[in-house]
Enzyme design. Sequence first.
Site, PDB file in Angstrom:
ATOM      1  CE  LYS A 143      19.413  -1.260  11.266  1.00 47.36           C
ATOM      2  NZ  LYS A 143      20.739  -0.769  10.930  1.00 47.36           N
ATOM      3  CG  HIS A 176     -19.218  -0.951 -14.032  1.00 46.29           C
ATOM      4  ND1 HIS A 176     -19.466  -0.674 -12.709  1.00 46.29           N
ATOM      5  CD2 HIS A 176     -19.701  -2.203 -14.238  1.00 46.29           C
ATOM      6  CE1 HIS A 176     -20.048  -1.707 -12.134  1.00 46.29           C
ATOM      7  NE2 HIS A 176     -20.204  -2.652 -13.050  1.00 46.29           N
ATOM      8  CG  ASP A 193      -1.874  -1.304  -8.712  1.00 46.86           C
ATOM      9  OD1 ASP A 193      -2.162  -0.214  -8.202  1.00 46.86           O
ATOM     10  OD2 ASP A 193      -1.292  -2.215  -8.093  1.00 46.86           O
ATOM     11  N   GLY A 217     -22.582  -3.330  -7.149  1.00 46.78           N
ATOM     12  CA  GLY A 217     -22.568  -4.157  -5.959  1.00 46.78           C
ATOM     13  C   GLY A 217     -23.227  -5.500  -6.188  1.00 46.78           C
ATOM     14  CB  CYS A 235     -23.564  -1.881 -12.400  1.00 46.39           C
ATOM     15  SG  CYS A 235     -23.665  -3.554 -13.059  1.00 46.39           S
ATOM     16  CD  GLU A 266     -17.710   2.447 -12.520  1.00 52.71           C
ATOM     17  OE1 GLU A 266     -18.597   2.959 -13.232  1.00 52.71           O
ATOM     18  OE2 GLU A 266     -17.884   1.421 -11.836  1.00 52.71           O
ATOM     19  CD  GLU A 308       2.205  -2.196  -9.315  1.00 49.26           C
ATOM     20  OE1 GLU A 308       1.665  -1.581 -10.260  1.00 49.26           O
ATOM     21  OE2 GLU A 308       1.759  -2.178  -8.155  1.00 49.26           O
ATOM     22  N   GLY A 311       0.790  -1.221   0.000  1.00 50.94           N
ATOM     23  CA  GLY A 311       0.000   0.000   0.000  1.00 50.94           C
ATOM     24  C   GLY A 311       0.827   1.278   0.000  1.00 50.94           C
TER      25      GLY A 311
END
Length: 549
Positions: free
Chosen positions: A192, A523, A74, A365, A392, A525, A144, A17
């Site tokens: 460290k 969707h 990501d 959802g 949705c 978005e 990644e 994160g």
Amino acid sequence: MPKSHKYIFVVGGVMSGVGKGVATSSIALLLQARGFKVSPIKIDPYLNVDAGTMNPTEHGEVFVLRSGLETDQDMGSYERFLGKELNPENYMTGGLVYKSVIDRERALGYGGKCVEPVPHIPEEVIRRIKAAGEKDKSDITLVEIGGTLGEYQSVMFIEAARTLQMANPDDVLFVLVTYLPVPGKLGEMKTKPTQYAVRTMNSYGVQPDIIIARGEVPVDMKRKEKIASSSGMRIEQVISAPDVDSVYDVPLNFEADNIATIVMKLLKLKSKRPVELAPWKNFVKKAKNTKGEVRIGMVGKYFATGDFVLADSYLSVIEALKYSAYHAGKKPVIEWIAATDFEGMHASKNLAKLSRYDGIIVPGGFGSRGIEGKLRVIEYCRVNKVPYFGLCYGMQLLVAEYARNVLGLRGAITTEIDPKTKHPVVVILPEQQEKLDAGDYGGSMRLGVYPAYLKEGTVARAAYRAEMVQERHRHRYEVNPEYVEALEKAGLVFSGISPDEKLMEIAELPKSKHPFFLGTQFHPEFTARPLTSHPLFDAFIKAAIKKQK
Ligand code: GLN
């Protein structure tokens, strides 16, 4: 693949994160701004074959690619930063890689050899990395690797990177993203954990070329020196990346730290053109120079994780709202509202509190928790003319609310919640039912891009200014065609429909009846970008701003 193809592996140390996704996106953007064709890949080490079967509170949003592949959030960052669509080859999980090796073994694809984790898993990883670059015809592939150094499950992927570097020593680079904590009681930044992360990397036979040192505050010279000397690096290879207000600042901060120049030097690359970052800078400037706010309430259920609130489940929705708000010159204030607040004793009191919002969203959802609360919220928005945008599930519930309260169909609902309802206004697609009956839950929804035709004179058509649109889907249920006529007679408009006219893709109320009351089966978005906000989000935000007056 041409010999000159370059690879940048991004790995994470200390903890998860810390922003590997944003770091990868930002480096990719800076290289793209210099004329390179970049292709970012995300590897998720877990054994799920794709991200579709995971609860979003476990692993954040499920980002759906154009192809329909269900991936990690990501991938959404990469698409947004780079302003381009990514191929399914750009995503892989441990499960997918292991599955293809095992499937190949079952087909005698290894010709009687003993098939082993090493080298066969890394080989398959490299095959996939190369395939992604070839399909994209890219110059540079950024990979990644999810998770944190030291975890068992990422070892095979780092081994793949090491093998690739052995074969192409000049073409492979490692970026380590770490975190430098400042323990409250000490008040001093500690290096460290980062030193240990480098040592762990070394134990796998690889060495970082660049360390991106994340932290609450900048890393000072003394600590940079310490990290560099203990890791066998030069100071300029350690880059301080303190917390920022907005992830969109990161590429500009990286640019100020010359990351792209360092990367090009290490990979022996020459810029293909003068840096072109003006559009990005403009966007960042817009985001900082807003006048006034627009307040949006998001009604959902995937917020809580233990004692903490996690907004990651709806990341793309949040970003899409930001872009439209910034382009309208407003600062977006987005608040999470638990759908269950609108059920039971305090429902009415909590509904009254909704007046503080300029617009309300019910995002995607699954399942029954909070459904009655969401229906109450939608009714509130419809009756009180509060701009409402349903994504949705939010569209399916818009239809159920309308059926219940305008058509008078008591208890109308989706069969996802109540398979025996008297008024199944939203039903499962027949081919979906077959899949569920066969226990086939993985990657089996109606996924990816499908076209929709837009009716003339509707809110949707005016927003898109197009007759046909292609949007990304992820669902099993649909508006029941048997109720469409009755709903339309009662005033609901299905402004977007599938080419065969069977599937309702957008439902709305006309502008004359409501400032913005619209839901999409898809969707939107997933395709909103910083530089090109989404037309429906723009229209929603515009209506929300208008409500303030
Ligand atoms: N649960 C609903 C369906 O499967 C909606 C899915 C979603 O919102 N993505 O159709």
